[in-house]
Scaffold this motif. Sequence first.
Motif, short mmCIF file in Angstrom:
data_model
loop_
_atom_site.label_atom_id
_atom_site.label_comp_id
_atom_site.label_asym_id
_atom_site.label_seq_id
_atom_site.Cartn_x
_atom_site.Cartn_y
_atom_site.Cartn_z
N SER A 6 0.74 -1.15 0.31
CA SER A 6 0.07 -0.12 0.05
C SER A 6 1.08 1.40 -0.15
O SER A 6 1.60 0.91 0.15
CB SER A 6 -0.71 0.21 1.12
OG SER A 6 -0.04 0.28 3.09
N GLY A 7 0.00 2.30 -0.05
CA GLY A 7 1.25 3.67 0.03
C GLY A 7 1.57 4.25 -1.14
O GLY A 7 1.51 5.35 -1.31
N GLY A 8 0.79 4.30 -2.52
CA GLY A 8 1.04 4.20 -3.88
C GLY A 8 0.27 5.22 -4.60
O GLY A 8 -0.85 5.65 -3.73
N ARG A 116 -0.52 -8.21 -4.02
CA ARG A 116 -0.52 -7.24 -4.94
C ARG A 116 -0.01 -6.13 -4.80
O ARG A 116 0.71 -5.77 -3.73
CB ARG A 116 -1.58 -7.12 -4.86
CG ARG A 116 -3.12 -8.70 -4.65
CD ARG A 116 -3.87 -8.33 -5.36
NE ARG A 116 -4.86 -9.43 -4.96
CZ ARG A 116 -6.78 -9.10 -5.77
NH1 ARG A 116 -7.52 -7.86 -5.08
NH2 ARG A 116 -7.38 -10.44 -6.07
N GLY A 117 0.12 -5.62 -6.02
CA GLY A 117 0.66 -4.48 -5.78
C GLY A 117 0.11 -3.33 -5.72
O GLY A 117 -1.15 -3.30 -5.39
N THR A 118 1.52 -2.35 -5.45
CA THR A 118 0.03 -0.47 -5.09
C THR A 118 0.66 0.50 -6.55
O THR A 118 2.36 0.31 -6.59
CB THR A 118 0.69 -0.62 -3.93
OG1 THR A 118 0.18 1.08 -4.08
CG2 THR A 118 2.34 0.26 -3.78
N GLN A 119 -0.27 0.79 -7.02
CA GLN A 119 0.69 1.23 -7.99
C GLN A 119 0.75 2.84 -7.80
O GLN A 119 0.70 3.72 -7.04
CB GLN A 119 -0.39 2.10 -9.32
CG GLN A 119 -0.43 3.07 -10.87
CD GLN A 119 0.75 2.35 -11.40
OE1 GLN A 119 0.45 0.97 -11.71
NE2 GLN A 119 1.07 3.31 -11.86
N VAL A 120 2.24 3.39 -8.60
CA VAL A 120 3.29 4.87 -7.95
C VAL A 120 2.77 5.53 -9.32
O VAL A 120 3.02 5.02 -10.58
CB VAL A 120 3.91 4.41 -7.54
CG1 VAL A 120 4.79 5.87 -7.41
CG2 VAL A 120 4.09 4.48 -6.36
N THR A 121 2.30 6.90 -9.41
CA THR A 121 2.12 7.90 -10.79
C THR A 121 2.55 8.91 -10.02
O THR A 121 2.23 9.61 -9.57
CB THR A 121 0.59 7.45 -11.27
OG1 THR A 121 0.26 6.24 -11.69
CG2 THR A 121 0.83 8.43 -12.67
N VAL A 122 3.62 9.15 -11.24
CA VAL A 122 4.76 10.59 -11.25
C VAL A 122 4.16 10.99 -12.11
O VAL A 122 4.50 10.93 -13.14
CB VAL A 122 5.85 10.50 -10.77
CG1 VAL A 122 7.35 11.53 -10.31
CG2 VAL A 122 6.78 9.34 -9.64
N SER A 123 3.91 12.19 -11.73
CA SER A 123 3.86 13.46 -12.86
C SER A 123 4.34 14.71 -12.82
O SER A 123 4.92 14.65 -11.39
CB SER A 123 2.41 14.20 -12.77
OG SER A 123 2.20 15.19 -11.16
N SER A 124 4.80 14.63 -14.58
CA SER A 124 5.84 15.58 -14.05
C SER A 124 5.17 17.50 -14.09
O SER A 124 4.58 17.56 -13.72
CB SER A 124 6.54 15.84 -16.11
OG SER A 124 5.85 16.00 -16.87
#
Length: 124
Positions: A6-8, A116-124
Amino acid sequence: VQLQASGGGLVQAGDSLRLACVVSGDLFSILRLGWFRRTPGKEREFVAAIGHSGRAHYADSLKGRITIFRENSKNTMYLKIDNLTPGDTALYSCARVRASQFWPPVSVGAYDLWGRGTQVTVSS
């Protein structure tokens, strides 16, 4: 035995993030664990691993920006990522190292149980 990451979330470039992996159903204090990440169309990429004593091993490409640590009292392993970039966008998963595996466990085959994974999305 279950592992739950968790934490994404969606963050800005330059931000920091702390991911958590809670393990249930096993004796956490003796486990060796690791983090991988995956982006669509690519192989899973090793990120970091931690031994039961806290010994850590990091992917060379991420050294200096990531920290892996654990809290045995909470059955939880963490991954802190600093100075995030869009290139860090991925699904981050935690996994258990095979009991017979030599150190450091950097290949997918070194692990026998995945959460199961947690999604991390980084915006510029």
